[in-house]
Scaffold this active site. Structure first.
Site, PDB file in Angstrom:
ATOM      1  N   LYS A 174     104.515 -31.726  22.858  1.00 35.69           N
ATOM      2  CA  LYS A 174     104.716 -32.024  21.438  1.00 35.69           C
ATOM      3  C   LYS A 174     106.184 -32.313  21.220  1.00 35.69           C
ATOM      4  CE  LYS A 174     102.216 -32.070  17.587  1.00 35.69           C
ATOM      5  NZ  LYS A 174     100.783 -32.356  17.460  1.00 35.69           N
TER       6      LYS A 174
HETATM    7  P1  NAD Z   1     100.506 -36.222   7.322  1.00 33.06           P
HETATM    8  O1  NAD Z   1     101.986 -36.171   7.267  1.00 33.06           O
HETATM    9  O2  NAD Z   1      99.827 -37.549   7.339  1.00 33.06           O
HETATM   10  O3  NAD Z   1      99.890 -35.387   6.072  1.00 33.06           O
HETATM   11  C1  NAD Z   1     100.237 -34.065   5.777  1.00 33.06           C
HETATM   12  C2  NAD Z   1      99.621 -33.732   4.427  1.00 33.06           C
HETATM   13  O4  NAD Z   1      99.810 -32.353   4.137  1.00 33.06           O
HETATM   14  C3  NAD Z   1     100.248 -34.510   3.254  1.00 33.06           C
HETATM   15  O5  NAD Z   1      99.225 -34.913   2.346  1.00 33.06           O
HETATM   16  C4  NAD Z   1     101.136 -33.463   2.585  1.00 33.06           C
HETATM   17  O6  NAD Z   1     101.350 -33.729   1.203  1.00 33.06           O
HETATM   18  C5  NAD Z   1     100.294 -32.221   2.814  1.00 33.06           C
HETATM   19  N1  NAD Z   1     101.024 -30.963   2.672  1.00 33.06           N
HETATM   20  C6  NAD Z   1     102.221 -30.616   3.184  1.00 33.06           C
HETATM   21  N2  NAD Z   1     102.529 -29.360   2.815  1.00 33.06           N
HETATM   22  C7  NAD Z   1     101.496 -28.912   2.055  1.00 33.06           C
HETATM   23  C8  NAD Z   1     101.207 -27.704   1.372  1.00 33.06           C
HETATM   24  N3  NAD Z   1     102.065 -26.688   1.412  1.00 33.06           N
HETATM   25  N4  NAD Z   1     100.034 -27.600   0.689  1.00 33.06           N
HETATM   26  C9  NAD Z   1      99.154 -28.635   0.649  1.00 33.06           C
HETATM   27  N5  NAD Z   1      99.378 -29.783   1.280  1.00 33.06           N
HETATM   28  C10 NAD Z   1     100.528 -29.930   1.963  1.00 33.06           C
HETATM   29  O7  NAD Z   1     100.086 -35.349   8.580  1.00 33.06           O
HETATM   30  P2  NAD Z   1      98.721 -35.409   9.408  1.00 33.06           P
HETATM   31  O8  NAD Z   1      98.918 -36.339  10.545  1.00 33.06           O
HETATM   32  O9  NAD Z   1      97.587 -35.586   8.475  1.00 33.06           O
HETATM   33  O10 NAD Z   1      98.690 -33.946  10.035  1.00 33.06           O
HETATM   34  C11 NAD Z   1      98.195 -32.825   9.302  1.00 33.06           C
HETATM   35  C12 NAD Z   1      97.853 -31.708  10.268  1.00 33.06           C
HETATM   36  O11 NAD Z   1      96.896 -32.195  11.227  1.00 33.06           O
HETATM   37  C13 NAD Z   1      99.020 -31.183  11.110  1.00 33.06           C
HETATM   38  O12 NAD Z   1      98.800 -29.821  11.392  1.00 33.06           O
HETATM   39  C14 NAD Z   1      98.914 -31.989  12.397  1.00 33.06           C
HETATM   40  O13 NAD Z   1      99.550 -31.370  13.488  1.00 33.06           O
HETATM   41  C15 NAD Z   1      97.407 -32.022  12.549  1.00 33.06           C
HETATM   42  N6  NAD Z   1      96.880 -33.092  13.402  1.00 33.06           N
HETATM   43  C16 NAD Z   1      97.166 -34.399  13.179  1.00 33.06           C
HETATM   44  C17 NAD Z   1      96.600 -35.380  14.005  1.00 33.06           C
HETATM   45  C18 NAD Z   1      96.801 -36.844  13.768  1.00 33.06           C
HETATM   46  O14 NAD Z   1      96.159 -37.642  14.471  1.00 33.06           O
HETATM   47  N7  NAD Z   1      97.618 -37.264  12.823  1.00 33.06           N
HETATM   48  C19 NAD Z   1      95.763 -34.994  15.069  1.00 33.06           C
HETATM   49  C20 NAD Z   1      95.470 -33.648  15.252  1.00 33.06           C
HETATM   50  C21 NAD Z   1      96.034 -32.704  14.404  1.00 33.06           C
END
Ligand code: NAD
Length: 417
Positions: free
Chosen positions: A105
């Site tokens: 990561k």
């Molecule tokens: P992103 O940046 O696209 O979205 C994050 C979202 O979380 C945003 O809508 C933001 O406003 C919201 N957020 C932030 N703090 C918050 C809070 N305190 N309360 C409510 N909402 C809040 O990120 P993402 O890619 O969607 O990733 C989200 C999670 O999923 C992370 O834990 C990431 O590691 C995990 N993840 C992502 C992927 C991927 O393919 N993008 C794959 C596996 C896991």
């Protein structure tokens, strides 16, 4: 005081699962330490001519099963312990999904909303140069995560390719389609979350009536998860993001909410008939059937675990539930479908993208989605088998699958000899 260090939380589950399986410490001790931790300082010329230096990380946890694979996040609270935990979870996730990758990561401690687009691009390109010696199509392949997207992956691919002297699309996944991305990658994590959610709902017998869903986070994972559920005719009653939380017992119009946000609207300013504005954290304790946290780690803690009314939790985010909170939920009989199973669809299609890049032969969206469905189904059944074998939680079942697979590979290679 509850331990919110995600790396230590990961170690607790690792130790407990290995004890459950009767493993000796010497069999799994290598999983307690990342193979490599790289910390870089990244100078960036800001638009006003000032030079600022940002801190960045790339942690490579385990490579027994293949090259390291893991996302890159830009966030003001990102630190080494967070990135170490996320790297370890990637090793486990790739093993649960049964794809030939290890785990890694990356992160930069930065609030990207405070940077201009040109500053963000310079930061990304300079960070890529700093970590170039340890990444590559055969070494370590980054992907999007919190606050990073396909455009940023394109900048990484371009910077790395310039250093290598020829196009290297396989260095990164989640790229734009035009430069080697895969069809289906953007929605893959969310599509996988929904597939696993439906399987888990059926497995625990909650499929008898219409379920009410609540989703925390409206980014790549949460936004598309809510959208896929909505498009599938499901009732999503509550969603939240960093700015707020909205609720409608009759169901929210997710298409309209996402369009409102995409046009620059703030969730706390969204208005529609029957929609109530709630406090941001209310989504976690709302009366619903299925709670899908898709924001950040450490959201479900000892402070709110007792108040959770969902009948099942599906972790779209990585590490949203602390170790202590997990125990409280288990004592209340609330099943938690762990991140390393629930959100592995993203890395599965990242693997497909990497394969397509290496072969220079691209698949149709149907081929991608059919293969994703097959992989998600196999992962779910492998986890259920272990859960049933040990009479344990979904989380420890998933860790058991992953740990066994990594130990087998490590023993065949004996990298420490
Ligand atoms: P992103 O940046 O696209 O979205 C994050 C979202 O979380 C945003 O809508 C933001 O406003 C919201 N957020 C932030 N703090 C918050 C809070 N305190 N309360 C409510 N909402 C809040 O990120 P993402 O890619 O969607 O990733 C989200 C999670 O999923 C992370 O834990 C990431 O590691 C995990 N993840 C992502 C992927 C991927 O393919 N993008 C794959 C596996 C896991």
């Amino acid at each position: 005081m509850e331990n919110r260090n995600p790396y230590e939380n990961m170690l607790s589950v690792l130790n407990e699962t290995c004890t459950m399986m009767g493993k000796k410490e010497s069999e799994y001790v290598f999983l307690k330490y990342p193979e490599r931790e790289v910390k870089v300082s990244v100078p960036v010329e800001m638009d006003d001519g000032e030079i600022r230096v940002f801190e960045g990380y790339r942690v490579q946890h385990n490579s027994a099963r293949g090259p390291y694979k893991g996302g890159l996040r830009f966030h003001p609270n990102t630190d080494l312990n967070e990135v170490k935990a996320l790297a370890a979870w990637m090793s486990f996730k790739c093993a649960v999904a049964d794809i030939p990758f290890g785990g890694s990561k990356g992160g930069i401690t930065v609030d990207p909303t405070k940077l201009s687009k040109r500053e963000l691009e310079r930061l990304t390109r300079n960070f890529t140069e700093r970590i170039a010696p340890v990444i590559g199509p055969e070494k370590d392949i980054p992907a999007p995560d919190v606050n990073t997207n396909s455009e940023i992956m394109g900048w990484i691919m371009d910077t790395y390719s310039r250093l290598a002297g020829s196009p290297r699309p396989g260095v990164v996944t989640g790229k734009p389609i035009e430069i080697g991305g895969s069809l289906g990658r953007t929605a893959a994590t969310a599509a996988g979350v929904c597939m696993i959610a439906h399987k888990a709902i059926a497995y625990v017998g909650l499929d008898k009536e219409e379920n009410r869903f609540a989703v925390q986070g409206l980014g790549n994972v949460g936004g598309l998860t809510a959208q896929i559920l909505y498009d599938g005719g499901h009732r999503v009653i509550c969603v939240s993001d960093v700015n707020g939380c909205v609720y409608n017992e009759k169901g929210l119009n997710i298409t309209e909410i996402r369009a409102f946000l995409a046009n620059g609207g703030k969730l706390n300013e969204y208005k529609a008939e029957g929609v109530q504005q709630l406090a941001r954290e209310a989504v976690l304790t709302i009366d619903c059937d299925v709670l899908i946290p898709c924001a950040l780690e450490n959201q479900i803690t000892v402070e709110n675990a007792d108040k959770i009314r969902a009948k099942i939790i599906v972790e779209g985010a990585n590490g949203p539930t602390t170790y202590e909170a997990d125990k409280i939920l288990a004592s209340h009989g609330i099943p938690v479908i762990p991140d390393i199973l629930a959100n592995c669809g993203g890395v599965v299609v990242s693997y497909f993208e990497w394969v397509q890049d290496l072969q220079n032969f691209y698949w149709s969206e149907k081929e991608v989605n059919d293969r994703l469905t097959e992989k998600m189904s196999a992962a779910f059944h492998a986890v259920v088998d272990m859960k049933e074998k040990y009479g344990t939680t979904f989380r420890k079942g998933a860790y058991a699958v992953a740990i066994n697979r990594i130990i087998v590979a490590e023993n065949m290679r004996k990298s420490w000899h």
